[in-house]
Design a protein around this motif. Structure first.
Motif, PDB file in Angstrom:
ATOM      1  N   ASN A  26      44.461  23.181 -18.945  1.00 52.62           N
ATOM      2  CA  ASN A  26      44.226  24.324 -17.808  1.00 52.62           C
ATOM      3  C   ASN A  26      45.245  25.150 -17.806  1.00 52.62           C
ATOM      4  OD1 ASN A  26      41.009  23.932 -17.869  1.00 52.62           O
ATOM      5  ND2 ASN A  26      41.499  22.365 -16.143  1.00 52.62           N
ATOM      6  N   HIS A 353      31.823  11.400  -9.161  1.00 50.76           N
ATOM      7  CA  HIS A 353      32.213  12.384 -10.564  1.00 50.76           C
ATOM      8  C   HIS A 353      32.717  14.000  -9.742  1.00 50.76           C
ATOM      9  CE1 HIS A 353      28.940   9.686 -11.653  1.00 50.76           C
ATOM     10  NE2 HIS A 353      30.470   9.116 -12.387  1.00 50.76           N
ATOM     11  N   ASP A 354      31.839  14.880  -9.263  1.00 49.29           N
ATOM     12  CA  ASP A 354      32.132  15.644  -8.649  1.00 49.29           C
ATOM     13  C   ASP A 354      34.252  15.849  -8.353  1.00 49.29           C
ATOM     14  OD1 ASP A 354      29.764  16.752  -8.491  1.00 49.29           O
ATOM     15  OD2 ASP A 354      29.255  16.358  -6.297  1.00 49.29           O
ATOM     16  N   SER A 356      36.425  14.069  -9.897  1.00 51.24           N
ATOM     17  CA  SER A 356      37.305  13.988 -11.143  1.00 51.24           C
ATOM     18  C   SER A 356      37.196  15.038 -11.836  1.00 51.24           C
ATOM     19  CB  SER A 356      36.665  12.473 -11.895  1.00 51.24           C
ATOM     20  OG  SER A 356      37.325  12.436 -12.727  1.00 51.24           O
ATOM     21  N   SER A 357      36.005  16.348 -11.680  1.00 50.41           N
ATOM     22  CA  SER A 357      36.047  17.492 -12.205  1.00 50.41           C
ATOM     23  C   SER A 357      36.552  18.087 -11.485  1.00 50.41           C
ATOM     24  CB  SER A 357      34.216  18.189 -12.208  1.00 50.41           C
ATOM     25  OG  SER A 357      34.436  19.052 -12.731  1.00 50.41           O
ATOM     26  N   ILE A 358      36.718  18.295 -10.229  1.00 42.45           N
ATOM     27  CA  ILE A 358      37.956  19.316  -9.574  1.00 42.45           C
ATOM     28  C   ILE A 358      39.500  18.769  -9.991  1.00 42.45           C
ATOM     29  CG2 ILE A 358      38.594  19.897  -7.486  1.00 42.45           C
ATOM     30  CD1 ILE A 358      36.128  19.213  -6.521  1.00 42.45           C
ATOM     31  N   ASN A 360      40.534  16.984 -12.320  1.00 39.60           N
ATOM     32  CA  ASN A 360      40.655  17.738 -13.258  1.00 39.60           C
ATOM     33  C   ASN A 360      41.403  19.462 -13.859  1.00 39.60           C
ATOM     34  OD1 ASN A 360      40.623  17.241 -16.928  1.00 39.60           O
ATOM     35  ND2 ASN A 360      38.931  19.172 -16.667  1.00 39.60           N
ATOM     36  N   ASP A 361      40.457  20.018 -13.094  1.00 43.09           N
ATOM     37  CA  ASP A 361      40.954  21.400 -13.118  1.00 43.09           C
ATOM     38  C   ASP A 361      42.098  21.224 -12.537  1.00 43.09           C
ATOM     39  OD1 ASP A 361      38.507  22.061 -13.647  1.00 43.09           O
ATOM     40  OD2 ASP A 361      38.144  22.385 -11.315  1.00 43.09           O
ATOM     41  N   ALA A 409      39.850  19.596  -3.413  1.00 45.41           N
ATOM     42  CA  ALA A 409      38.598  18.996  -3.355  1.00 45.41           C
ATOM     43  C   ALA A 409      37.986  18.974  -2.424  1.00 45.41           C
ATOM     44  CB  ALA A 409      38.890  17.615  -4.373  1.00 45.41           C
TER      45      ALA A 409
END
Length: 415
Positions: A26, A353-354, A356-358, A360-361, A409
């Motif tokens: 990103n 999970h949310d 980790s996704s944020i 990762n951004d 997050a």
């Protein structure tokens, strides 16, 4: 990002060996904090793999031509190198190469346990076991009729050693324990557990997947009967791992797999087995990976395992303190100054999970889920957790970046 120098390691110099760390995600430089799952691989180890394929690619133990001879010597000497690294004085005869820790667990369970366990026998595990241990022995218990028991974990993430003393009895045939928990970061008293097991004529299997990569390990000092680990968690390649076993036990065990290279003589009626460790390495092995595992061992030895352990523990303590300051973060396991190089946690109102996704951004790679310890997460009362885990190339600045991503997050889910 200019990395700080650790009190223990010259991190800036080490990072030069890992070009993947310069990758952008990103449009931001990668922060890799998923090392308990798989570490990155230094150029020196990649070079060892390439050297094999470019210069002496041949099957081992099957030819008298030059390339086969060179491959055989390199592969055999790799066993000696890895055995010495974990303190196995018996050398290659006590070091079986496997695909990973999981295969090591299964090898012992089926080559030893299937023949030795029966109704009335007991296998003692811990509540913090990885599925590689828990499911393997659980299912073997179903096949053999042996009972499987679990040493409790207290609220701080430590084993209840009083319960262990009571649970390990003369009916116990195997104790299987994780050396360092991949979820809690707890370093278990494996030597003490080995003493208890041996007092009752039981064997002990130690899952060293989270220990061998980041601290000095001496299997003989521990007095482990079996000890398993994975190459891909210690700067090595995937597809290779090690199983240490005391020579006299391995000699008594029947093979787990049958086929080429593990036999001495075959007739239409029967077969006899090759010497250790080859009788447990059926078929063409992962030759390049085995040679590269030895290269990874040499790479880590050049840095120094005591220094690696100190570096990881410093980072884990720093991460523990930074995350604790956030207030709405729950961290699982022992205090920050008494854990291995990882921190599992949850943020109020944000699913792992949310999170980790944020994160990762923000180009920060962490793990989210039950980390192959689903029963432990059930005991903790959470479906999943986030996990940041550290290695030789990580820095405090990267921990700061993780905390910043966690803050974002939190703010996102507060809207």
């Amino acid at each position: 990002m200019e990395p700080q120098q650790s009190d223990a390691l010259d991190v800036a110099r080490i990072r030069e060996d890992f070009p993947i760390l310069e990758r952008e995600v990103n449009e931001t430089q990668l922060v890799y904090l998923d090392n308990a799952a798989t570490t990155q691989t230094p150029e020196q180890v990649v070079d060892a793999i390439c050297d094999y394929y470019r210069n002496y690619n041949a099957n081992v133990h099957r030819g008298i031509h030059q390339l086969s001879q060179e491959a055989s010597v390199a592969y055999e000497e790799a066993h000696d190198t890895v055995a010495e690294f974990i303190g196995a004085s018996g050398g290659r005869e006590e070091m079986v190469f496997t695909k990973n820790t999981t295969e090591g667990e299964n090898l012992v369970a089926y080559a030893w346990g299937l023949n030795e366990l029966g109704p009335g026998d007991e296998v003692v595990l811990t509540e913090m076991e990885h599925h590689a241990s828990l499911v393997t022995w659980q299912q073997l218990g179903k096949k053999t009729g042996a009972d499987v028991k679990y040493i409790p974990v207290d609220e701080q993430g430590y084993l209840d050693m009083d319960a262990a003393e009571e649970m390990i009895t003369d009916d116990t045939k195997m104790v299987s324990v994780v050396h360092v928990s991949n979820t809690l970061g707890t370093a278990n008293p494996v030597s003490e557990l080995a003493d208890i097991a041996h007092d009752h004529d039981s064997y002990i299997f130690v899952d060293g997947a989270q220990a061998v990569p980041n601290r000095p390990v001496d299997v003989e000092e521990i007095d482990a009967d079996f000890y398993a680990f994975s190459g891909h968690k210690m700067a090595g390649p995937t597809g290779i791992g090690g199983l240490y076993g005391k020579k006299h036990i391995l000699e008594e065990m029947e093979p787990y797999l049958y086929g080429g290279d593990m036999i001495r003589k075959v007739t239409y009626e029967d077969a006899t087995w090759e010497d250790l460790p080859w009788k447990f390495e059926a078929g063409t092995p992962n030759i390049a990976q085995g040679v590269a595992l030895a290269a990874a061992v040499e790479y880590l030895e050049d840095i120094g395992m005591e220094r690696i352990q100190r570096h990881e523990e410093q980072l884990a303590e720093y991460a523990y303190d930074r995350l604790t300051e956030e207030g709405d973060v729950e961290i699982y396991g022992p205090p920050g100054d008494d854990r291995g190089g990882l921190v599992s946690f949850n943020v109020d109102s944000v699913h792992a999970h949310d999170l980790s996704s944020i994160v990762n951004d923000h180009a920060v790679a962490i793990r989210a889920g039950d980390h192959c310890t689903q029963p432990l997460h059930d005991k903790m009362g959470v479906p999943a957790s986030a996990r940041a885990s550290f290695y030789i190339y990580n820095t405090r600045e990267e921990v700061d970046k993780l905390v910043e991503a966690v803050d974002d997050a939190r703010q996102l889910f507060a809207q």
